[in-house]
Design a protein around this motif. Structure first.
Motif, short mmCIF file in Angstrom:
data_model
loop_
_atom_site.label_atom_id
_atom_site.label_comp_id
_atom_site.label_asym_id
_atom_site.label_seq_id
_atom_site.Cartn_x
_atom_site.Cartn_y
_atom_site.Cartn_z
N THR A 17 5.80 -8.82 -1.15
CA THR A 17 4.99 -7.36 -1.58
C THR A 17 4.33 -6.61 -0.48
O THR A 17 4.65 -5.50 -0.55
N GLN A 20 7.55 -5.16 1.39
CA GLN A 20 8.33 -4.10 0.57
C GLN A 20 7.33 -2.89 0.39
O GLN A 20 7.90 -1.84 0.17
N ALA A 21 6.08 -3.01 0.24
CA ALA A 21 5.03 -2.13 -0.25
C ALA A 21 5.07 -0.97 0.68
O ALA A 21 5.36 0.30 0.12
N TRP A 26 2.32 2.35 -1.31
CA TRP A 26 1.50 1.54 -1.80
C TRP A 26 1.07 1.62 -3.09
O TRP A 26 0.50 0.62 -3.75
N ALA A 31 4.95 -1.93 -6.33
CA ALA A 31 3.89 -2.64 -5.53
C ALA A 31 2.41 -2.95 -6.12
O ALA A 31 2.22 -4.14 -5.99
N SER A 34 3.19 -6.13 -8.42
CA SER A 34 3.45 -7.17 -7.59
C SER A 34 2.01 -7.79 -7.12
O SER A 34 1.87 -9.06 -7.14
#
Length: 71
Positions: A17, A20-21, A26, A31, A34
């Motif tokens: 997370t 990837q965020a 964000w 996100a 997750s």
């Protein structure tokens, strides 16, 4: 899955997370969901490990115990 496997999975989800965020945003639903899943899984892992260990050693997932400086 035991609490150890759940804790590992939770940490892997947290790392995924956090990586990837920034790419998806964000505040993107992906996100945020997750991060919410990480909180739920971590809480479940701490409560199950704390309940099992409380009788023998008194250890669990208490941040106060870790940061208190007491033995």
């Amino acid at each position: 899955m035991g609490s150890g496997g759940r804790a590992r999975g939770t940490l892997l989800l947290l790392v995924f997370t956090v990586i990837q965020a920034p790419q998806v945003g964000w505040t993107a639903p992906r996100a945020l969901l997750s991060f919410a899943a990480v909180v739920v899984l971590l809480t479940a892992s701490c409560s199950s490990s704390g309940a099992r260990r409380a009788r023998s050693s008194g250890s669990g997932c208490s941040a106060r115990r870790i940061g208190s400086g007491r033995s």
